[in-house]
Design a protein around this motif. Sequence first.
Motif, mmCIF file in Angstrom:
data_model
loop_
_atom_site.group_PDB
_atom_site.id
_atom_site.type_symbol
_atom_site.label_atom_id
_atom_site.label_comp_id
_atom_site.label_asym_id
_atom_site.label_seq_id
_atom_site.Cartn_x
_atom_site.Cartn_y
_atom_site.Cartn_z
ATOM 1 N N CYS A 92 0.851 -1.188 0.000
ATOM 2 C CA CYS A 92 0.000 0.000 0.000
ATOM 3 C C CYS A 92 0.887 1.238 0.000
ATOM 4 O O CYS A 92 2.116 1.140 0.126
ATOM 5 C CB CYS A 92 -0.929 0.006 1.214
ATOM 6 S SG CYS A 92 -0.080 0.191 2.808
ATOM 7 N N LEU A 93 0.286 2.400 -0.160
ATOM 8 C CA LEU A 93 1.050 3.636 -0.109
ATOM 9 C C LEU A 93 1.630 3.828 1.289
ATOM 10 O O LEU A 93 0.963 3.559 2.289
ATOM 11 C CB LEU A 93 0.161 4.831 -0.470
ATOM 12 C CG LEU A 93 -0.360 4.870 -1.910
ATOM 13 C CD1 LEU A 93 -1.315 6.054 -2.090
ATOM 14 C CD2 LEU A 93 0.791 4.961 -2.905
ATOM 15 N N ASP A 94 2.866 4.292 1.343
ATOM 16 C CA ASP A 94 3.526 4.483 2.639
ATOM 17 C C ASP A 94 2.790 5.525 3.476
ATOM 18 O O ASP A 94 2.384 6.576 2.977
ATOM 19 C CB ASP A 94 4.975 4.931 2.444
ATOM 20 C CG ASP A 94 5.854 3.827 1.883
ATOM 21 O OD1 ASP A 94 5.335 2.723 1.672
ATOM 22 O OD2 ASP A 94 7.056 4.089 1.668
ATOM 23 N N ARG A 99 3.941 6.278 14.606
ATOM 24 C CA ARG A 99 5.380 6.362 14.290
ATOM 25 C C ARG A 99 5.945 5.119 13.613
ATOM 26 O O ARG A 99 7.152 5.015 13.407
ATOM 27 C CB ARG A 99 6.212 6.710 15.538
ATOM 28 C CG ARG A 99 5.781 8.030 16.178
ATOM 29 C CD ARG A 99 6.848 8.568 17.106
ATOM 30 N NE ARG A 99 6.394 9.773 17.765
ATOM 31 C CZ ARG A 99 7.143 10.504 18.576
ATOM 32 N NH1 ARG A 99 8.382 10.151 18.824
ATOM 33 N NH2 ARG A 99 6.660 11.578 19.149
ATOM 34 N N PHE A 100 5.076 4.166 13.280
ATOM 35 C CA PHE A 100 5.516 3.009 12.502
ATOM 36 C C PHE A 100 5.278 3.289 11.022
ATOM 37 O O PHE A 100 4.230 3.824 10.647
ATOM 38 C CB PHE A 100 4.736 1.746 12.900
ATOM 39 C CG PHE A 100 5.121 1.193 14.228
ATOM 40 C CD1 PHE A 100 6.300 0.474 14.381
ATOM 41 C CD2 PHE A 100 4.308 1.372 15.340
ATOM 42 C CE1 PHE A 100 6.657 -0.060 15.607
ATOM 43 C CE2 PHE A 100 4.656 0.842 16.572
ATOM 44 C CZ PHE A 100 5.835 0.126 16.701
ATOM 45 N N LEU A 101 6.231 2.902 10.189
ATOM 46 C CA LEU A 101 6.034 2.982 8.759
ATOM 47 C C LEU A 101 5.101 1.850 8.338
ATOM 48 O O LEU A 101 5.408 0.675 8.537
ATOM 49 C CB LEU A 101 7.363 2.875 8.011
ATOM 50 C CG LEU A 101 7.259 2.783 6.483
ATOM 51 C CD1 LEU A 101 6.633 4.055 5.909
ATOM 52 C CD2 LEU A 101 8.635 2.527 5.867
ATOM 53 N N VAL A 102 3.972 2.203 7.756
ATOM 54 C CA VAL A 102 3.007 1.217 7.260
ATOM 55 C C VAL A 102 3.097 1.224 5.743
ATOM 56 O O VAL A 102 2.666 2.164 5.083
ATOM 57 C CB VAL A 102 1.578 1.554 7.731
ATOM 58 C CG1 VAL A 102 0.578 0.556 7.157
ATOM 59 C CG2 VAL A 102 1.517 1.562 9.256
ATOM 60 N N ALA A 103 3.673 0.170 5.180
ATOM 61 C CA ALA A 103 3.898 0.098 3.735
ATOM 62 C C ALA A 103 3.192 -1.099 3.102
ATOM 63 O O ALA A 103 3.373 -1.360 1.913
ATOM 64 C CB ALA A 103 5.396 0.030 3.434
ATOM 65 N N ASP A 104 2.417 -1.830 3.884
ATOM 66 C CA ASP A 104 1.683 -2.962 3.321
ATOM 67 C C ASP A 104 0.396 -3.185 4.111
ATOM 68 O O ASP A 104 0.194 -2.633 5.189
ATOM 69 C CB ASP A 104 2.549 -4.227 3.294
ATOM 70 C CG ASP A 104 3.055 -4.634 4.667
ATOM 71 O OD1 ASP A 104 2.250 -4.707 5.610
ATOM 72 O OD2 ASP A 104 4.276 -4.873 4.816
ATOM 73 N N LEU A 137 6.676 -9.295 15.695
ATOM 74 C CA LEU A 137 7.577 -9.691 14.614
ATOM 75 C C LEU A 137 7.288 -8.911 13.342
ATOM 76 O O LEU A 137 8.216 -8.510 12.620
ATOM 77 C CB LEU A 137 7.455 -11.188 14.355
ATOM 78 C CG LEU A 137 7.962 -12.107 15.467
ATOM 79 C CD1 LEU A 137 7.598 -13.556 15.164
ATOM 80 C CD2 LEU A 137 9.473 -11.973 15.643
ATOM 81 N N CYS A 138 6.032 -8.682 13.046
ATOM 82 C CA CYS A 138 5.664 -7.962 11.829
ATOM 83 C C CYS A 138 6.069 -6.490 11.895
ATOM 84 O O CYS A 138 6.469 -5.910 10.879
ATOM 85 C CB CYS A 138 4.160 -8.065 11.583
ATOM 86 S SG CYS A 138 3.588 -9.721 11.157
ATOM 87 N N CYS A 144 14.785 -2.497 10.366
ATOM 88 C CA CYS A 144 14.018 -3.677 9.988
ATOM 89 C C CYS A 144 13.818 -3.736 8.482
ATOM 90 O O CYS A 144 13.389 -2.762 7.869
ATOM 91 C CB CYS A 144 12.663 -3.658 10.687
ATOM 92 S SG CYS A 144 11.672 -5.122 10.369
ATOM 93 N N GLN A 145 14.152 -4.860 7.900
ATOM 94 C CA GLN A 145 13.855 -5.122 6.499
ATOM 95 C C GLN A 145 12.633 -6.033 6.455
ATOM 96 O O GLN A 145 12.710 -7.211 6.779
ATOM 97 C CB GLN A 145 15.038 -5.789 5.795
ATOM 98 C CG GLN A 145 14.810 -6.011 4.311
ATOM 99 C CD GLN A 145 16.058 -6.537 3.620
ATOM 100 O OE1 GLN A 145 17.147 -6.510 4.191
ATOM 101 N NE2 GLN A 145 15.895 -7.018 2.404
ATOM 102 N N TYR A 146 11.509 -5.469 6.071
ATOM 103 C CA TYR A 146 10.255 -6.204 6.127
ATOM 104 C C TYR A 146 10.191 -7.286 5.056
ATOM 105 O O TYR A 146 10.754 -7.146 3.980
ATOM 106 C CB TYR A 146 9.074 -5.243 5.973
ATOM 107 C CG TYR A 146 8.988 -4.238 7.092
ATOM 108 C CD1 TYR A 146 8.571 -4.626 8.359
ATOM 109 C CD2 TYR A 146 9.331 -2.898 6.892
ATOM 110 C CE1 TYR A 146 8.498 -3.711 9.402
ATOM 111 C CE2 TYR A 146 9.255 -1.976 7.927
ATOM 112 C CZ TYR A 146 8.838 -2.388 9.176
ATOM 113 O OH TYR A 146 8.784 -1.484 10.203
ATOM 114 N N GLU A 147 9.480 -8.366 5.375
ATOM 115 C CA GLU A 147 9.330 -9.485 4.456
ATOM 116 C C GLU A 147 8.277 -9.169 3.394
ATOM 117 O O GLU A 147 7.321 -8.439 3.645
ATOM 118 C CB GLU A 147 8.906 -10.744 5.224
ATOM 119 C CG GLU A 147 9.901 -11.203 6.275
ATOM 120 C CD GLU A 147 11.179 -11.765 5.667
ATOM 121 O OE1 GLU A 147 11.175 -12.095 4.461
ATOM 122 O OE2 GLU A 147 12.170 -11.864 6.408
ATOM 123 N N ASP A 148 8.454 -9.750 2.212
ATOM 124 C CA ASP A 148 7.484 -9.584 1.133
ATOM 125 C C ASP A 148 6.384 -10.635 1.200
ATOM 126 O O ASP A 148 5.314 -10.461 0.597
ATOM 127 C CB ASP A 148 8.174 -9.667 -0.233
ATOM 128 C CG ASP A 148 9.113 -8.485 -0.475
ATOM 129 O OD1 ASP A 148 8.775 -7.370 -0.037
ATOM 130 O OD2 ASP A 148 10.177 -8.696 -1.085
#
Length: 227
Positions: A92-94, A99-104, A137-138, A144-148
Amino acid sequence: MQDHAYLQKYTYDQHMQPYELSRFLVDLVNDPSVNPHVRVLGTKDRWCTLGTVSAVHTEPTSHTVTTLAFFDRLRPVEGGPVVRKTGEIVKCLDEYHERFLVADELRRCLIVEEAETYALFGQEEREEFIFHVFKALCLGGKLCQYEDELEPYLNATKLIYKDLISVAKDPQTNKLRVSSLVYKVTGLDSSVSPLFPSEHPQNFCYVSIDPMKRTVSLLYHASDTYY
């Protein structure tokens, strides 16, 4: 998260009743064979000792889940709004939320109450211990490098959850149930260091007691910066 977290397990040799929890935990962390190893994160990413602990403050958790089928709603066979049929997490759009980056869509489902997918888990389900492990974990740590894909998060959740709880067959229903006692440690009175260096939504400490095997597991994570 690995630089700011640990999972430890100890054994004990005396019978413990749930009403004795506070005294039991104080005795545990003050034991000479345990105290040097139970550390807390201080400022500037430094691990600190507890010193003498006079009180451990806890609250009970809900811990009824015994299988990962609890998360099947995230990955329906034909795919869904959170996870595609291939197992890939929908992007999804960042945006920043708490304060958490939500990118999915997975992280939107976990922490954005306005998201349509937030309703996939009810409030009582969000109180389940396995949900807290999965969510932690999510969301990850400050680097953190998030999983795809969803599978790595589920696999890690399974490994940690299995290390922390025991199950037994209920003689009345003939079904598996969690036999461990799991508590969230909300604070402690220490002569040296507080439980966490500062307020942060990814700070957590859980203690799991297996009264049959007489083992105690401790899961801890903290951050000294609010990312």
